[in-house]
Design a protein around this motif. Structure first.
Motif, PDB file in Angstrom:
ATOM      1  N   ASN C 176      50.640 129.457 -77.612  1.00 21.06           N
ATOM      2  CA  ASN C 176      50.166 128.173 -78.128  1.00 21.06           C
ATOM      3  C   ASN C 176      50.660 128.030 -79.558  1.00 21.06           C
ATOM      4  O   ASN C 176      49.903 128.060 -80.512  1.00 21.06           O
ATOM      5  CB  ASN C 176      48.625 128.157 -78.075  1.00 21.06           C
ATOM      6  CG  ASN C 176      48.075 126.903 -78.702  1.00 21.06           C
ATOM      7  OD1 ASN C 176      48.720 125.852 -78.694  1.00 21.06           O
ATOM      8  ND2 ASN C 176      46.880 127.008 -79.287  1.00 21.06           N
ATOM      9  N   PRO C 177      51.981 127.917 -79.714  1.00 14.99           N
ATOM     10  CA  PRO C 177      52.548 128.021 -81.066  1.00 14.99           C
ATOM     11  C   PRO C 177      52.498 126.731 -81.883  1.00 14.99           C
ATOM     12  O   PRO C 177      52.975 126.726 -83.011  1.00 14.99           O
ATOM     13  CB  PRO C 177      53.993 128.428 -80.797  1.00 14.99           C
ATOM     14  CG  PRO C 177      54.309 127.813 -79.477  1.00 14.99           C
ATOM     15  CD  PRO C 177      53.027 127.780 -78.687  1.00 14.99           C
ATOM     16  N   GLY C 178      51.937 125.679 -81.326  1.00 14.60           N
ATOM     17  CA  GLY C 178      51.833 124.449 -82.113  1.00 14.60           C
ATOM     18  C   GLY C 178      53.028 123.533 -81.893  1.00 14.60           C
ATOM     19  O   GLY C 178      54.076 123.943 -81.386  1.00 14.60           O
ATOM     20  N   GLU C 179      52.821 122.303 -82.345  1.00 12.66           N
ATOM     21  CA  GLU C 179      53.788 121.224 -82.122  1.00 12.66           C
ATOM     22  C   GLU C 179      55.202 121.597 -82.583  1.00 12.66           C
ATOM     23  O   GLU C 179      55.381 122.122 -83.682  1.00 12.66           O
ATOM     24  CB  GLU C 179      53.301 119.987 -82.893  1.00 12.66           C
ATOM     25  CG  GLU C 179      54.026 118.719 -82.530  1.00 12.66           C
ATOM     26  CD  GLU C 179      53.424 117.505 -83.244  1.00 12.66           C
ATOM     27  OE1 GLU C 179      52.214 117.507 -83.535  1.00 12.66           O
ATOM     28  OE2 GLU C 179      54.190 116.564 -83.499  1.00 12.66           O
ATOM     29  N   GLY C 180      56.151 121.345 -81.720  1.00  9.58           N
ATOM     30  CA  GLY C 180      57.547 121.529 -82.102  1.00  9.58           C
ATOM     31  C   GLY C 180      58.061 122.951 -81.970  1.00  9.58           C
ATOM     32  O   GLY C 180      59.198 123.230 -82.337  1.00  9.58           O
ATOM     33  N   ARG C 181      57.237 123.869 -81.468  1.00 13.74           N
ATOM     34  CA  ARG C 181      57.709 125.249 -81.311  1.00 13.74           C
ATOM     35  C   ARG C 181      57.714 125.636 -79.828  1.00 13.74           C
ATOM     36  O   ARG C 181      56.784 125.293 -79.097  1.00 13.74           O
ATOM     37  CB  ARG C 181      56.815 126.227 -82.080  1.00 13.74           C
ATOM     38  CG  ARG C 181      57.029 126.161 -83.571  1.00 13.74           C
ATOM     39  CD  ARG C 181      56.037 126.994 -84.344  1.00 13.74           C
ATOM     40  NE  ARG C 181      55.858 126.343 -85.639  1.00 13.74           N
ATOM     41  CZ  ARG C 181      54.883 125.493 -85.909  1.00 13.74           C
ATOM     42  NH1 ARG C 181      53.935 125.252 -85.021  1.00 13.74           N
ATOM     43  NH2 ARG C 181      54.834 124.895 -87.067  1.00 13.74           N
ATOM     44  N   THR C 182      58.744 126.370 -79.414  1.00  8.64           N
ATOM     45  CA  THR C 182      58.846 126.809 -78.028  1.00  8.64           C
ATOM     46  C   THR C 182      57.872 127.944 -77.782  1.00  8.64           C
ATOM     47  O   THR C 182      57.902 128.939 -78.509  1.00  8.64           O
ATOM     48  CB  THR C 182      60.262 127.356 -77.757  1.00  8.64           C
ATOM     49  OG1 THR C 182      61.186 126.585 -78.513  1.00  8.64           O
ATOM     50  CG2 THR C 182      60.602 127.329 -76.287  1.00  8.64           C
ATOM     51  N   PRO C 183      57.010 127.845 -76.785  1.00  8.92           N
ATOM     52  CA  PRO C 183      56.131 128.976 -76.498  1.00  8.92           C
ATOM     53  C   PRO C 183      56.905 130.111 -75.832  1.00  8.92           C
ATOM     54  O   PRO C 183      58.035 129.916 -75.371  1.00  8.92           O
ATOM     55  CB  PRO C 183      55.078 128.395 -75.552  1.00  8.92           C
ATOM     56  CG  PRO C 183      55.675 127.156 -74.984  1.00  8.92           C
ATOM     57  CD  PRO C 183      56.778 126.703 -75.897  1.00  8.92           C
ATOM     58  N   VAL C 184      56.288 131.283 -75.753  1.00  2.00           N
ATOM     59  CA  VAL C 184      56.943 132.413 -75.081  1.00  2.00           C
ATOM     60  C   VAL C 184      57.163 132.057 -73.611  1.00  2.00           C
ATOM     61  O   VAL C 184      56.402 131.276 -73.034  1.00  2.00           O
ATOM     62  CB  VAL C 184      56.114 133.713 -75.213  1.00  2.00           C
ATOM     63  CG1 VAL C 184      56.127 134.189 -76.636  1.00  2.00           C
ATOM     64  CG2 VAL C 184      54.704 133.512 -74.703  1.00  2.00           C
ATOM     65  N   PRO C 185      58.194 132.639 -72.996  1.00  6.31           N
ATOM     66  CA  PRO C 185      58.684 132.104 -71.714  1.00  6.31           C
ATOM     67  C   PRO C 185      57.987 132.668 -70.472  1.00  6.31           C
ATOM     68  O   PRO C 185      58.661 132.997 -69.506  1.00  6.31           O
ATOM     69  CB  PRO C 185      60.156 132.517 -71.749  1.00  6.31           C
ATOM     70  CG  PRO C 185      60.149 133.802 -72.500  1.00  6.31           C
ATOM     71  CD  PRO C 185      59.051 133.692 -73.519  1.00  6.31           C
TER      72      PRO C 185
END
Lengths: 156, 721, 208
Positions: C176-185
């Motif tokens: 849940n890295p926040g807006e605009g960041r790719t989460p772990v896959p």
């Protein structure tokens, strides 16, 4: 109610807990020395201390400071007796002056943690504070000068 | 703004015109050529002596200097009081400052309106403030002489007091008596040899309040019952609002009113954060207009095409084309610079208290006269019913001198909707997207050398938007010319002795609002010309410094700063390993500047280690401030050269905040040395002349260390040639 | 006065190469000190199909959301390209930043709404300098051994390690890295299940 202390004075405020501390300080408490520059922790103009840690108040929700002690530029010393303020005067640092509250608040934590900072310490500590007028060379000199004052007088 | 130093044609005796007010209080009016109206200072109160519009002395010995220029970091709240205090023989520790209200008597003596810009405050105020101080001093002496029953000539002044033998009366003690006197018709100014303040690095008067949070900037203004507003503005220049949905926003905490205004939708709330939160949920449907397909990359492509055809001739010495055709060696280069934001640390803001028949404005502005006129028009009030309280400016750099008073006029419209005192605050993103940028420019230059390596031909062709066209300044600044002098300043007066020299201008028509940005045209012409001179030196296989020297034989002041900076930077010694040195020299705003930059390049990243600056601004007032402005200017120029660029795609600005439009930070800042040339030449400006040389000095240094020519800013080594 | 601070922005690929060389250089003595076995022997012992159990979740560990704080250098990184954190941010004592630029100077205990605003989670920090947990440049086998090694993982046994990987709030931020960041896959459930499978098999490491 959100209760915390500002410059040694207890305050209790009825304010949305998500409001950034910056705007609470400026608008609710009327302490306008802390400045808005970017709203995203990029420029450092809003730097205050929360229990001694330098914090960008533009991104810190006021809920973060419940029960904590906040120090703003007005609390650094109102009579300009702080060695940093004295050094800033000696080096005639400010130009427009808008960023200087944040610069001083960052420098205060630097000097507390590293009483005789190197240029590299200054680079690490002060890089989060933007000055558009370009007072960096004088800020650097003033920090070294303030460190000298502290060393000489044994006070902070 | 563009500040070619103009001759005022003003004689000292015309400058001060004294008159006695009917009430018996003392007033002095100043009359300026071209203004034609005599304006009176406010009447002195019982406890003060206000001999003229610029100084007030109290029985408490305080000397308050009323400053008609805005303090935006350049030190005018110190340097202008120094001029007055010098002639007054005031006790400097008792001297303070006060911003002037808007009034014709505070007009810029050359530009004819109250404003700050063109690096002109000190040189234009030199006479004004010295005269005002000398007049006050003469009256204080006369009052003391009267009391002592002696001649004025038997009295002397020092540090805020009049002396006669062992007798002494302080200025504060003389306030009442002096206020009853008739001002002198003529005053004698001091011999510069006797100056006690002028020429000394006096500490700034505004520093203390900038160190404890007490200094009031526009954004800090708080009025009783004041609301705060933010505005939804068009995402594309020229877009028109079709409709908006504020249903969610209206129900949010603290929101008082949401109203359509000419520039968008104003959200008026109890506090900034409430207004901003509500604004973020307003949906606006825009008619995006003709700029919706605009892109800067396409625009630059058009500029490149345009540069292939001749432009309006600005200067034409000899036969540049003919000489080029016959040249032994030639070179051509195209330089490109982007749109830039002023990016003052304090975003735009304006507080307004609009009443039935008055309007008070609090803001940090560089343009009081223009703002008042525009505000009065928007408010539907006569000019004299509008007053502006000038606060400290958290940086200006030209942005707060807007010909349309955009941020002031908008605040008037918001105030109309608010029905209460209101402060409009622009977020950083609003400020950056708000337009009025330094225009993007393209310079195509061709140059030729003869067989001995002498420069014989130069043709500069510039393409870019005019700042003046379409503004109220067009008539004044472009008088009799079909090009904008501020587009070509710095290349139209190229100082190099090149016999065949042509300068041509193409005025591009682009719907992006543009404005003067610290050093205006010089911000790009110095980059193009000083890089091209380096390229010519390279073609001639000559040292860039020596090559310039040869071409500047008839330009002693250019040569003076160039030689000084070369000496201080030890140009004749090899640069340290891995370091490249670059040099540049440029005249702007009445002052001569030269800089040497030392850089290294690691994996394509440019690091500026050291900058050596020389400045010749003629007779100067405060060398401490001059050094600060020169350093700050170099850093301002270096920030732009290394990092800054505004780009548009589909009409939308791609940069939003400091993360995408970076400013040089402490760890990136070079060591800077500044050397001031001592002479008795006419005073020049100092706020801007430090900027132009930074980019070319750095670019030339990058070439010295990489062998790559920088022809586009910001410097991206992958694009270098 | 200062002279050389060129913070180098190199491509991720070249960093990996540099990092790999660096990791080999210093991982040997560490590994030798920690186990009676030589590095070769460890590799040999782990050379079983069970190694696939680690490989099944290693893409999460190698994702920029994790690697940006487990990377080479004494500073955090940002973005999916892993560029050095702007503003010259340093690890500092304890991994919480230096003097006036602590992690908590800008980062809260939660993500802030809006693009490019500082992300956050409780105890936002880097591994401490005494145990910097640099994964960048390690092979799967080396990475596996390093996270299991109490001298490199802040004294965690396997159970504590698994708890850290699957429950720690800072680790969980990666999902849940926040807006605009790719989460772990990989969904968190799947990741947790795979980690526990690996734990159940005795936390075996791949051969290389």
């Amino acid at each position: 109610m959100i209760g915390f202390s500002v410059n040694g004075k207890r305050v209790d405020l009825d304010v949305d807990p998500f409001t950034p501390l910056l705007w609470v300080i400026r608008e609710h408490l009327g302490l306008t020395g802390t400045k808005y520059g970017c709203g995203m922790a990029q420029c450092g103009a809003c730097t205050v201390h929360i229990d001694g840690t330098a914090v960008r108040s533009c991104v810190a929700p006021v809920s973060r400071v419940i029960g904590k002690a906040v120090t703003t530029i007005e609390g650094l010393s109102s009579d300009l007796s702080n060695p940093l303020q004295r050094a800033w005067l000696e080096e005639d640092v400010p130009q427009c002056g808008y960023c200087q509250s944040g610069q001083l608040m960052s420098a205060a934590v630097l000097l507390r943690d590293k009483p005789t900072p190197t240029d590299e310490d200054i680079d690490q500590a002060m890089t989060g504070n933007i000055c558009r007028c370009g007072t960096y060379p004088r800020i650097r000199r003033a920090i070294h000068r303030a460190a000298g004052l502290v060393a000489k007088e044994g006070t902070r | 703004m563009s500040g070619r130093k103009a001759s005022t044609g003003m004689e000292r005796r015309d400058f001060l015109k004294f008159s006695i007010a009917a009430s018996g209080g003392l007033m002095i009016g100043f009359q300026f050529p071209g203004i034609g109206k005599l304006a009176f200072a406010q009447q002195a109160s019982a406890n003060t002596f206000m001999p003229n519009a610029f100084v007030r002395i109290g029985t408490d010995e305080r000397v308050t200097v009323i400053v008609n220029h805005s303090e935006m970091g350049q030190g005018v709240y110190t340097s202008l009081p120094m001029l007055l205090a010098e002639e007054l023989d005031a006790d400097w520790t008792k001297v303070g400052f006060e911003p002037a209200p808007v009034d014709p008597k505070y007009n810029h003596p050359v530009f004819g309106m109250q404003m700050t810009g063109g690096s002109s405050s000190v040189w234009s105020g030199m006479e004004q403030f010295r005269q005002a101080g000398a007049a006050a001093r003469a009256m204080l002496i006369a009052a003391a002489a009267q009391q002592w029953k002696t001649n004025a000539t038997a009295c002397r002044t020092e540090s805020g007091a009049v002396f006669n033998g062992s007798r002494k009366l302080t200025y504060g003690q003389l306030v009442g008596a002096a206020a009853r006197l008739t001002p002198p018709a003529n005053v004698q100014l001091k011999d510069p040899k006797t100056f006690k303040l002028i020429g000394k690095p006096i500490k700034r008067l505004d520093t203390p309040e900038k160190l404890n949070g007490k200094a009031v900037f526009g954004i800090d203004v708080k009025l009783p019952g004041m609301l705060t507003a933010v505005v939804v503005r068009a995402p594309i220049f020229g877009a028109k609002m079709k409709s908006f949905d504020d249903s969610r926003a209206l129900s949010m905490a603290g929101v008082r009113k949401i109203a359509a205004i000419p520039s968008g939708v104003a959200v008026i709330a109890d506090s900034f954060w409430q207004a901003k939160m509500a604004r973020d949920v307003i949906r606006v449907d825009w008619d995006e207009g003709s700029m919706q397909t605009f892109s800067t990359s396409q625009m630059m492509q058009q500029f490149r095409e345009q540069a292939k055809s001749p432009g309006t001739s600005v200067r034409n010495d000899g036969d540049a084309a003919g000489a080029l055709a016959k040249a032994a060696k030639k070179i051509e280069a195209v330089y490109e610079v982007p749109y830039l934001s002023h990016l003052m640390m304090e975003p735009l803001n304006c507080a307004v208290d609009l009443r039935q028949d008055t309007c008070e404005i609090w803001t940090g502005t560089q343009f009081q006269t223009v703002d008042r006129a525009n505000a009065a028009k928007a408010a539907g009030l006569p000019n004299e019913k509008v007053q502006i309280h000038t606060t400290f400016l958290g940086g200006g750099f030209g942005r707060r001198a807007n010909p349309q008073s955009d941020f002031v006029v908008e605040a008037i419209h918001v105030a109309k909707a608010a029905g209460a005192p209101v402060k409009v605050i622009w977020t950083r993103e609003d400020d950056m997207a708000g337009g009025w940028y330094r225009p993007a420019f393209l310079h195509a230059i061709e140059g030729g050398l003869d067989a001995s390596g002498n420069a014989v031909s130069w043709r500069s062709r510039l393409v870019g938007q005019s700042i003046m066209a379409g503004t109220l300044f067009a008539a004044m600044m472009m008088k009799g010319k079909d090009y904008d002098p501020s587009s070509v300043e710095g290349v139209d007066d190229l100082p190099y002795a090149i016999p065949n020299l042509a300068v041509e201008s193409h005025q591009a028509d682009v719907g992006i609002p543009v404005q003067w940005w610290r050093s205006v045209g010089h911000s790009h012409t110095a980059f193009a010309t000083e890089c091209f001179v380096d390229e010519l030196a390279g073609l001639a296989e000559k040292d860039p410094y020596q090559f310039r020297r040869q071409l500047l034989g008839k330009q002693p002041r250019h040569l003076g700063v160039l030689d000084l900076v070369a000496k201080k930077a030890e140009w004749d010694k090899p640069a340290p390993k891995g370091i490249g040195r670059g040099i540049a020299v440029h005249f702007s705003f009445g002052s001569y500047s030269a800089q040497v930059a030392e850089v290294s390049v690691t994996d394509g990243n440019v690091r500026v280690h050291r900058m050596v600056c020389a400045i010749d601004c003629g007779q100067y007032v405060n060398p401490g401030i001059i050094a600060a402005q020169t350093e700050g200017g170099a850093i301002f120029g270096a920030s732009a050269a290394l990092f800054q660029e505004l780009t548009f795609a589909s009409g939308r600005l791609q940069q939003t905040n400091f993360n995408t439009f970076p400013v040089m930070r402490m760890n990136e800042c070079p060591e800077i040395e500044t050397y001031i040339v001592e002479n008795n030449e006419k005073s020049g400006g100092i706020g801007e002349p430090g900027v132009p040389c930074a980019a070319p000095a750095i670019a030339n240094a990058v070439f010295a260390v990489t062998g790559k020519r920088i022809r586009r800013l910001p410097i991206r080594l992958t694009e270098a040639v | 006065m200062k002279r050389v601070y060129a913070v180098v922005r190199v491509s991720l690929a070249s960093l990996m190469v540099l990092g790999f060389a660096g990791a080999l250089w210093f991982s040997r003595p560490v590994a030798a000190a920690e186990q009676p076995a030589s590095p070769n022997k460890i590799a040999a012992a782990a050379a079983s199909d069970d190694g696939d159990l680690f490989a099944a979740f290693v893409p999460v560990l190698r994702h920029p959301r994790c690697m940006n704080c487990h990377s080479q250098g004494d500073f955090p990184r940002q973005g999916d390209d892993g560029h050095p954190h702007t503003m010259n941010i340093r690890r500092g004592l304890g991994g919480f930043g230096v003097t006036s630029v602590k992690c908590s100077t800008c980062h809260q205990d939660h993500n802030l709404g809006g693009a490019h605003l500082p992300p956050g989670a409780p105890s936002w920090h880097l591994p401490p300098p005494s145990m910097p947990m640099i994964w960048q440049g390690l092979t799967d086998a080396q990475l596996c051994e390093s996270i299991k090694d109490p001298k490199q993982n802040r004294n965690r046994n396997i159970d504590q390690l698994v708890e850290h990987l699957t429950e720690d709030k800072l680790v969980m931020w990666g999902w849940n890295p926040g807006e605009g960041r790719t989460p772990v896959p990989m969904p968190h459930d799947e990741f947790a299940a795979k980690v526990k499978q690996w734990q159940a098999a005795g936390a075996p490491c791949p051969a290389r």
